[in-house]
Design an enzyme around this catalytic site. Structure first.
Site, PDB file in Angstrom:
ATOM      1  N   GLU A 214       0.869  -1.177   0.000  1.00  0.00           N
ATOM      2  CA  GLU A 214       0.000   0.000   0.000  1.00  0.00           C
ATOM      3  C   GLU A 214       0.901   1.221   0.000  1.00  0.00           C
ATOM      4  O   GLU A 214       1.449   1.603   1.042  1.00  0.00           O
ATOM      5  CB  GLU A 214      -0.926  -0.016   1.222  1.00  0.00           C
ATOM      6  N   CYS A 248      -2.060   9.150   2.850  1.00  0.00           N
ATOM      7  CA  CYS A 248      -1.623   8.587   1.575  1.00  0.00           C
ATOM      8  C   CYS A 248      -2.638   8.814   0.455  1.00  0.00           C
ATOM      9  O   CYS A 248      -2.262   8.858  -0.710  1.00  0.00           O
ATOM     10  CB  CYS A 248      -1.310   7.105   1.722  1.00  0.00           C
TER      11      CYS A 248
END
Length: 467
Positions: A214, A248
């Site tokens: 990720e 993010c």
């Protein structure tokens, strides 16, 4: 807390335990999930205080919204549906092989490694951990050295809630993380930067450990010609300024029609004032995690301005390096080769890029690495359909930011440079499981017609199969 020299022995004990109990019953898994839930809910104030101390300031309300709530929601989803996810599933059997049957049997992989970043230390621990436990695995967790207070607290809480061969926490610096990533896990999930992701994948490759990465990247927010501009500005700023942009999937830059830019700037300044009045002293506004990251962000803005960009502050408050409070700023007319346009920003700095047609905006996104998230603000269904069909991203929110990550039925993951693999909800259960294919032959079957010696009967059967 498990010390570094113990890593291999702890891993070995976990692996032995997983191999001796390869099919834990749902009651065992549910008990582990409930203990995890109690860990979060009963200690939420301590957790919020530790995270705030690590950042310098982050409000308990923001931690409750962004970490406690989604963590509990993910655990509850696993408790609600995990028993059903465990069931053996029917699969289609080819017509020529019937009446044989095919099934998929979900089985735990064994020991899962989870490497957690500093920006959402609780949620990015609990999310994958809930999936791993629901799938019947054991887990080792490596927390970030940038959140030492949270890491120490969580290690203590995990040690109280779980046996060492169920869940264990390892803390330490980058060298510890490197050693951790090199353990022969049955699956390794890493959340963090693309640069570090390369190292993690290389370490995992030595053991052929499957990885879920990720990562991050440049997540665009596109304002279509039919966007509700005022709503778009508010939702983009909310998504950008939560956690001071240290997210993010925060909008990294905005693509908007040339005719909307001035209105966007005016609206953004007014909106920032509403969201964070008296920003210099506002306790709701999160500080930057470290002096190094503050300096990096300040440097990105300075470099862009020296290259010809125009910085538009969204507040009258000045940035405060001592307290690491970075005032939010828009960047206009940024040269394409500026670092801020090439690297993930990860802070409250938002470049605006204008376009002449929606096709130009689509081409701009497609000319760059595929993003972890894409946000589209548009009311016209045809325009929405074009953007959805012609772009690829890890996840999308339409007329919103961030909230696709909170949907347990939507897999969360990147694509290309923004990551590989996905988790959350059933997708997480399956990421941490082996869906074992099982073909069961019937007592009455035609397989005997397709064996040596090959003759006329065999040729007739092949002609039928290839018809």
């Amino acid at each position: 807390m498990r010390e570094v020299p113990e890593m291999s022995s702890v891993f070995g004990a976990m692996r032995a335990a997983s191999r001796s109990d390869q099919a834990p019953a749902w009651d065992v898994r549910a008990d582990r999930l409930r203990r995890l839930r109690r860990l979060v809910t009963e200690h939420r104030d301590e957790i919020a205080a530790a995270i705030s101390a690590d950042f310098g300031n982050r409000s308990r309300q923001e931690t409750a919204l962004l970490e406690i709530f989604p963590s509990v929601a993910g655990i509850d989803d696993a408790l609600r549906h995990g028993k059903r996810w465990m069931r053996v599933r029917r699969a289609r059997t080819g017509i020529w092989f019937r009446p044989a049957t095919s099934r998929l049997m979900p089985q735990p992989l064994g020991v899962i490694g989870i490497v957690v970043p500093w920006n959402y230390p609780l949620y990015l621990t609990i999310g994958p951990l809930a999936g791993a436990l629901a799938a019947g695995n054991r887990a080792m967790v490596k927390l970030s050295e940038y959140t030492p207070r949270f890491a120490a607290l969580f290690a203590t809480l995990a040690q109280q809630a779980f046996a060492a061969d169920e869940v264990t926490v390892v803390n330490g610096d980058a060298q510890v993380a490197s050693t951790f990533s090199a353990l022969p896990f049955d699956h390794l999930l890493f959340t963090g930067s693309t640069q570090v992701g390369h190292h993690v994948m290389r370490a995992a490759a030595d053991n052929l450990t499957p990885v879920t990465l990720e990562l991050g990247g440049k997540s665009p927010a596109i304002l279509g010609p039919g966007a509700d501009l005022e709503r778009a500005v508010e939702r983009i700023l909310v998504g950008k300024l939560l956690n001071a942009g240290q997210t993010c999937i925060a909008p990294d830059y905005v693509l908007l029609p040339e005719t909307m830019r001035d209105h966007f700037v005016e609206s953004a300044r007014a909106c920032a004032g509403r969201l964070y009045p008296d920003l210099g002293a506002n306790p709701d506004y999160t500080t930057i995690i470290s002096a190094r990251h503050f300096g990096r962000l300040d440097g990105l803005v300075g470099e862009a301005v020296r290259a010809g960009a125009r910085a538009v502050p969204l507040t009258q408050a000045a940035s405060d390096p001592q307290r690491r409070r970075l005032a939010p700023v828009l960047l206009l007319d940024v040269p394409e080769d500026a670092t801020v346009m090439r690297e993930e920003i990860f802070g409250p700095v938002l470049p605006l890029v204008t376009y002449r047609s929606l096709e130009d905006a689509i081409a701009y996104v497609n000319a760059r690495p595929r993003p972890l998230a894409l946000y589209l603000f548009e009311r016209n269904r045809g325009a929405i359909g074009r953007v959805m069909a012609q772009t690829v991203a890890g996840g999308v929110s339409i007329n919103e930011t961030l909230l696709h990550i909170a949907q347990e039925d939507l897999p969360f993951g990147g694509v290309g440079p923004s990551g590989m693999g996905a988790y959350h909800g059933k997708a997480g259960f399956e990421t941490f499981s082996k869906l074992k294919p099982i073909f069961r032959q019937s007592a009455l079957n035609g397989a005997g017609l397709l064996k040596p010696p090959y003759g006329r009967r065999f040729e007739t059967m092949i002609r039928m199969l290839l018809r």
